[in-house]
Design an enzyme around this catalytic site. Structure first.
Site, PDB file in Angstrom:
ATOM      1  N   TYR A 173      21.680 -75.295  -5.226  1.00 29.31           N
ATOM      2  CA  TYR A 173      20.569 -74.465  -4.758  1.00 29.31           C
ATOM      3  C   TYR A 173      21.072 -73.292  -3.929  1.00 29.31           C
ATOM      4  O   TYR A 173      20.698 -72.133  -4.152  1.00 29.31           O
ATOM      5  CB  TYR A 173      19.606 -75.317  -3.931  1.00 29.31           C
ATOM      6  CG  TYR A 173      18.469 -74.528  -3.318  1.00 29.31           C
ATOM      7  CD1 TYR A 173      17.397 -74.128  -4.103  1.00 29.31           C
ATOM      8  CD2 TYR A 173      18.474 -74.179  -1.963  1.00 29.31           C
ATOM      9  CE1 TYR A 173      16.343 -73.397  -3.556  1.00 29.31           C
ATOM     10  CE2 TYR A 173      17.430 -73.455  -1.408  1.00 29.31           C
ATOM     11  CZ  TYR A 173      16.372 -73.065  -2.206  1.00 29.31           C
ATOM     12  OH  TYR A 173      15.340 -72.331  -1.660  1.00 29.31           O
ATOM     13  N   ASP A 177       6.530 -69.524 -17.704  1.00 29.89           N
ATOM     14  CA  ASP A 177       7.625 -70.443 -17.397  1.00 29.89           C
ATOM     15  C   ASP A 177       8.897 -69.602 -17.386  1.00 29.89           C
ATOM     16  O   ASP A 177       9.337 -69.111 -18.434  1.00 29.89           O
ATOM     17  CB  ASP A 177       7.701 -71.535 -18.470  1.00 29.89           C
ATOM     18  CG  ASP A 177       8.837 -72.521 -18.237  1.00 29.89           C
ATOM     19  OD1 ASP A 177       9.699 -72.272 -17.362  1.00 29.89           O
ATOM     20  OD2 ASP A 177       8.883 -73.547 -18.946  1.00 29.89           O
ATOM     21  N   LYS A 222      20.920 -69.121  -4.743  1.00 26.21           N
ATOM     22  CA  LYS A 222      20.235 -68.142  -3.904  1.00 26.21           C
ATOM     23  C   LYS A 222      21.190 -67.042  -3.441  1.00 26.21           C
ATOM     24  O   LYS A 222      20.793 -65.881  -3.283  1.00 26.21           O
ATOM     25  CB  LYS A 222      19.581 -68.833  -2.704  1.00 26.21           C
ATOM     26  CG  LYS A 222      18.392 -69.710  -3.064  1.00 26.21           C
ATOM     27  CD  LYS A 222      17.264 -68.907  -3.696  1.00 26.21           C
ATOM     28  CE  LYS A 222      16.015 -69.754  -3.907  1.00 26.21           C
ATOM     29  NZ  LYS A 222      14.893 -68.985  -4.476  1.00 26.21           N
TER      30      LYS A 222
END
Length: 263
Positions: A185, A63, A189
């Site tokens: 998001y 994880d 990135k």
């Protein structure tokens, strides 16, 4: 496994793009896949489906938001194999999709409170940036012992993280990329891309190949199997290529299957 096999660890690989990458790497006889999965049971099932014999695929519970889990995975692999040759940071998070689909279904704007918005940002960065960074750090000692040369690291990024595509009106992606969507998001990135450059510079003299790949919008659980996405198999192609780079291959690049993507 054979002593001549390249050992590759893929995070978030029990489904979607990560699973497709594993599937394609298995077509290369020299690969042994450590199939990373946050959920142990899901990892076991995926590994058994990929390779019922268990000779070329082994499930690994990891994880990337849990430091203890990352270290345990690294210790387990170090004890059993002593090294890895390739690390593919594929695990990803975009909880903004959940909010997006709720809005699509309700056909009304759903306003998030500040606490909910902060949680979305926290979860995106925790997986996409912090998770990738800490996982890489944990496995650098094993990559330094790689049997195959060069050692390779692939960060699974996104076209949506490109500032170049976002700001260039001449780009074919401009209309889509310039929309004010998925800021958590996308920015995570963009940050991952800088992380790619950091590690590429760090290991340039050692000849490591460290690159970021843009898989494009993909039909998977990640996007709720959006009809706008392409197949995971298509999105895996460039990741697999980067995992197989030779000594004269590129490093410190941001690419898709068509070549270099603007940072």
């Amino acid at each position: 496994m054979s002593p001549t096999q390249n050992i590759v660890l893929i995070t978030g690989a029990n489904q979607g793009i990560g699973y497709a990458v594993a599937e394609q790497l298995l077509k290369h006889e020299n690969y042994f896949i450590l199939l990373g999965s946050r959920n142990a049971e899901n990892g076991i099932k995926a590994a058994a489906k990929l390779d019922p014999s268990g000779k070329s695929v082994e499930p690994i519970t990891i994880d990337v938001t849990d430091d203890a889990s990352i270290q345990q995975a690294a210790d387990q692999i170090a004890s059993k194999y002593g090294h890895i040759d390739v690390l593919i940071n594929n695990a990803g998070n975009n909880n903004e999709f959940t909010h997006y689909w709720k809005q699509q279904e309700s056909k009304e704007e759903i306003k998030l409170d500040l606490a909910a918005l902060r949680q979305i940002y926290r979860e995106a960065y925790d997986v996409n940036l912090f998770g990738a960074a800490i996982t890489t750090e944990a496995f650098i000692p094993l990559l330094k012992k790689a049997n195959a040369k060069p050692a390779r690291i692939v960060f699974v990024s996104s076209h949506t993280g490109s500032i170049g595509l976002r700001t260039d009106p001449s780009s074919e992606f401009y209309e889509r990329m310039s929309r004010p969507s998925f800021p958590a998001y996308r920015s995570s990135k963009t940050a991952m891309n800088m992380l790619t450059l950091h590690y590429a510079a760090m290991f340039k003299e050692q000849g490591w190949k460290v690159n970021a790949s843009c898989p494009n919008l993909t039909k998977s659980a990640f996007t709720r199997f959006s009809d706008l996405g392409r197949s995971p198999a298509e999105s895996a192609v460039n990741i697999v290529r980067l995992a197989n780079l030779p000594e004269n291959g590129e490093t410190g690049q941001y690419l898709d299957e068509n070549g270099i993507v603007a940072w």
